[in-house]
Design an enzyme around this catalytic site. Sequence first.
Site, PDB file in Angstrom:
ATOM      1  N   GLY A   1     -14.694  12.676  28.254  1.00  0.00           N
ATOM      2  CA  GLY A   1     -13.698  13.637  29.064  1.00  0.00           C
ATOM      3  C   GLY A   1     -14.283  14.963  29.570  1.00  0.00           C
TER       4      GLY A   1
ATOM      5  N   GLU B   1     -17.493   5.965  26.948  1.00  0.00           N
ATOM      6  CA  GLU B   1     -16.202   5.292  26.165  1.00  0.00           C
ATOM      7  C   GLU B   1     -16.655   4.079  25.661  1.00  0.00           C
ATOM      8  OE1 GLU B   1     -15.970   7.197  28.904  1.00  0.00           O
ATOM      9  OE2 GLU B   1     -14.340   8.533  28.625  1.00  0.00           O
TER      10      GLU B   1
HETATM   11  C1  LIG Z   1      -8.014   4.217  26.545  1.00  0.00           C
HETATM   12  C2  LIG Z   1      -8.546   5.384  25.801  1.00  0.00           C
HETATM   13  C3  LIG Z   1      -9.292   6.277  27.051  1.00  0.00           C
HETATM   14  C4  LIG Z   1      -9.854   7.432  26.582  1.00  0.00           C
HETATM   15  C5  LIG Z   1     -11.180   8.183  27.211  1.00  0.00           C
HETATM   16  C6  LIG Z   1     -11.702   8.962  26.135  1.00  0.00           C
HETATM   17  C7  LIG Z   1     -12.335   9.820  26.515  1.00  0.00           C
HETATM   18  C8  LIG Z   1     -13.344  10.788  25.484  1.00  0.00           C
HETATM   19  O1  LIG Z   1     -13.735  11.874  25.805  1.00  0.00           O
HETATM   20  S1  LIG Z   1     -13.236  10.181  24.006  1.00  0.00           S
HETATM   21  C9  LIG Z   1     -14.470  11.271  23.054  1.00  0.00           C
HETATM   22  C10 LIG Z   1     -15.658  11.268  23.236  1.00  0.00           C
HETATM   23  N1  LIG Z   1     -16.691  12.191  23.053  1.00  0.00           N
HETATM   24  C11 LIG Z   1     -17.936  12.087  22.179  1.00  0.00           C
HETATM   25  O2  LIG Z   1     -18.064  10.897  22.033  1.00  0.00           O
HETATM   26  C12 LIG Z   1     -18.448  13.136  21.609  1.00  0.00           C
HETATM   27  C13 LIG Z   1     -18.557  12.993  20.311  1.00  0.00           C
HETATM   28  N2  LIG Z   1     -19.532  14.245  19.667  1.00  0.00           N
HETATM   29  C14 LIG Z   1     -20.716  14.445  19.515  1.00  0.00           C
HETATM   30  O3  LIG Z   1     -21.152  13.493  19.979  1.00  0.00           O
HETATM   31  C15 LIG Z   1     -21.252  15.434  18.957  1.00  0.00           C
HETATM   32  O4  LIG Z   1     -20.267  15.973  18.093  1.00  0.00           O
HETATM   33  C16 LIG Z   1     -21.698  16.614  19.760  1.00  0.00           C
HETATM   34  C17 LIG Z   1     -23.043  16.115  20.670  1.00  0.00           C
HETATM   35  C18 LIG Z   1     -20.513  16.811  20.903  1.00  0.00           C
HETATM   36  C19 LIG Z   1     -21.964  17.946  18.948  1.00  0.00           C
HETATM   37  O5  LIG Z   1     -22.832  17.592  18.196  1.00  0.00           O
HETATM   38  P1  LIG Z   1     -23.288  18.519  16.710  1.00  0.00           P
HETATM   39  O6  LIG Z   1     -23.364  20.071  17.202  1.00  0.00           O
HETATM   40  O7  LIG Z   1     -24.313  17.861  16.238  1.00  0.00           O
HETATM   41  O8  LIG Z   1     -21.597  18.496  16.047  1.00  0.00           O
HETATM   42  P2  LIG Z   1     -21.068  17.571  15.091  1.00  0.00           P
HETATM   43  O9  LIG Z   1     -21.251  16.071  15.514  1.00  0.00           O
HETATM   44  O10 LIG Z   1     -21.789  17.647  13.924  1.00  0.00           O
HETATM   45  O11 LIG Z   1     -19.595  17.590  15.284  1.00  0.00           O
HETATM   46  C20 LIG Z   1     -19.039  18.839  14.520  1.00  0.00           C
HETATM   47  C21 LIG Z   1     -17.567  18.586  14.422  1.00  0.00           C
HETATM   48  O12 LIG Z   1     -16.971  18.332  15.570  1.00  0.00           O
HETATM   49  C22 LIG Z   1     -16.221  17.004  15.087  1.00  0.00           C
HETATM   50  N3  LIG Z   1     -16.123  16.204  16.720  1.00  0.00           N
HETATM   51  C23 LIG Z   1     -17.141  16.105  17.537  1.00  0.00           C
HETATM   52  N4  LIG Z   1     -16.842  15.647  18.554  1.00  0.00           N
HETATM   53  C24 LIG Z   1     -15.208  15.461  18.428  1.00  0.00           C
HETATM   54  C25 LIG Z   1     -14.512  15.101  19.268  1.00  0.00           C
HETATM   55  N5  LIG Z   1     -14.661  14.541  20.652  1.00  0.00           N
HETATM   56  N6  LIG Z   1     -13.275  15.132  18.895  1.00  0.00           N
HETATM   57  C26 LIG Z   1     -12.642  15.462  17.883  1.00  0.00           C
HETATM   58  N7  LIG Z   1     -13.708  16.027  16.855  1.00  0.00           N
HETATM   59  C27 LIG Z   1     -14.938  15.908  17.109  1.00  0.00           C
HETATM   60  C28 LIG Z   1     -17.165  16.269  14.465  1.00  0.00           C
HETATM   61  O13 LIG Z   1     -16.504  14.999  13.930  1.00  0.00           O
HETATM   62  C29 LIG Z   1     -17.510  17.208  13.464  1.00  0.00           C
HETATM   63  O14 LIG Z   1     -16.355  17.376  12.721  1.00  0.00           O
HETATM   64  P3  LIG Z   1     -16.562  17.841  10.924  1.00  0.00           P
HETATM   65  O15 LIG Z   1     -17.460  16.893  10.177  1.00  0.00           O
HETATM   66  O16 LIG Z   1     -15.100  17.762  10.311  1.00  0.00           O
HETATM   67  O17 LIG Z   1     -16.863  19.324  10.871  1.00  0.00           O
END
Ligand SMILES: CCCCC/C=C/C(=O)SCCNC(=O)CCNC(=O)[C@H](O)C(C)(C)COP(=O)(O)OP(=O)(O)OC[C@H]1O[C@@H](n2cnc3c(N)ncnc32)[C@H](O)[C@@H]1OP(=O)(O)O
Length: 260
Positions: free
Chosen positions: A111, A136
């Site tokens: 996104g 995705e």
């Molecule tokens: C039909 C369905 C269609 C839907 C289309 C979907 C579109 C999307 O956008 S889906 C989301 C895709 N996003 C990702 O794959 C990114 C995932 N995140 C990462 O790769 C990494 O977190 C980072 C590179 C963005 C940052 O890395 P870093 O600084 O090392 O931070 P952490 O990984 O430790 O994350 C901290 C904290 O934040 C939570 N988190 C990360 N991304 C998301 C997210 N997209 N949504 C919600 N929460 C997220 C992560 O789980 C950590 O949480 P806690 O462990 O609770 O602190």
Amino acid sequence: MSHRVLVEAGPAAGVAVLKFRNPPVNALSLEMLMELVISLEKLENDKAVRGIVITAENPGIFLAGLDLTEMCGRNPAHYAKYWEAVQELWLRLYQSSKVLVAAINGACPAGGCLASLTCDYRVMADNPKYTIGLNETQLGIIAPFWFKDTLVNTVGHRAAEQALQLGTLFPPAKALQVGIVDQVVPEEQLQSAALSVMAQWLAIPDHARQLTKTMMRKPTVDQLVKQREADIQSFVGLISQDSIQRALQTYLQKLRQKKG
Ligand SMILES: CCCCC/C=C/C(=O)SCCNC(=O)CCNC(=O)[C@H](O)C(C)(C)COP(=O)(O)OP(=O)(O)OC[C@H]1O[C@@H](n2cnc3c(N)ncnc32)[C@H](O)[C@@H]1OP(=O)(O)O
């Protein structure tokens, strides 16, 4: 008063800077989407603003994409409300009459990549830790057709198909080569490069540029507008499936365990 979105007057006349600030990772939560839509509406109605630089307040993460916690373990009504807000943000950004320049100063998956693709020009900081793409499929989900169309309009069909099937997250040099971004610059020059590009775009008379933008983008916009409700139902149906819920939970757990 917006907490998750900061709008500042830019250093150049007619330019505003919109900054994401939704810690820890600038995920597009429902609240963040709503604040973004309100900020964009205000900017759209402000005749003094001709261009908007879009960036993250803190370098490192531009946008982490959609908020996975909005798509996991909730009910169908919540999924529908969330998806309508995602659609609304895309429609506002993609149809904006302003010049939008993305100054990508961090990770830009899914996104986040979509939001940057709605801009007229993307400048990315040359930091190998930063990647961009519609990843995705790596999460076991599918980019919706309008995500796909926005990518196709930017990089062409073949490159989009390959990037989408593999869910590739491109580092800056590769992103430039594929055409997902238009320019890669040293990190410390990102904001000045974005402003310099903005000045070039603002040298074109607004009405001519705006009508051209509409001509190029309207067919893509119309595709979503004419089937908005069906797209919401399709999202709700897909995201509610047990297999998709399991895939998203597993992905979230992996992110959380990364630290442990
Ligand atoms: C039909 C369905 C269609 C839907 C289309 C979907 C579109 C999307 O956008 S889906 C989301 C895709 N996003 C990702 O794959 C990114 C995932 N995140 C990462 O790769 C990494 O977190 C980072 C590179 C963005 C940052 O890395 P870093 O600084 O090392 O931070 P952490 O990984 O430790 O994350 C901290 C904290 O934040 C939570 N988190 C990360 N991304 C998301 C997210 N997209 N949504 C919600 N929460 C997220 C992560 O789980 C950590 O949480 P806690 O462990 O609770 O602190």
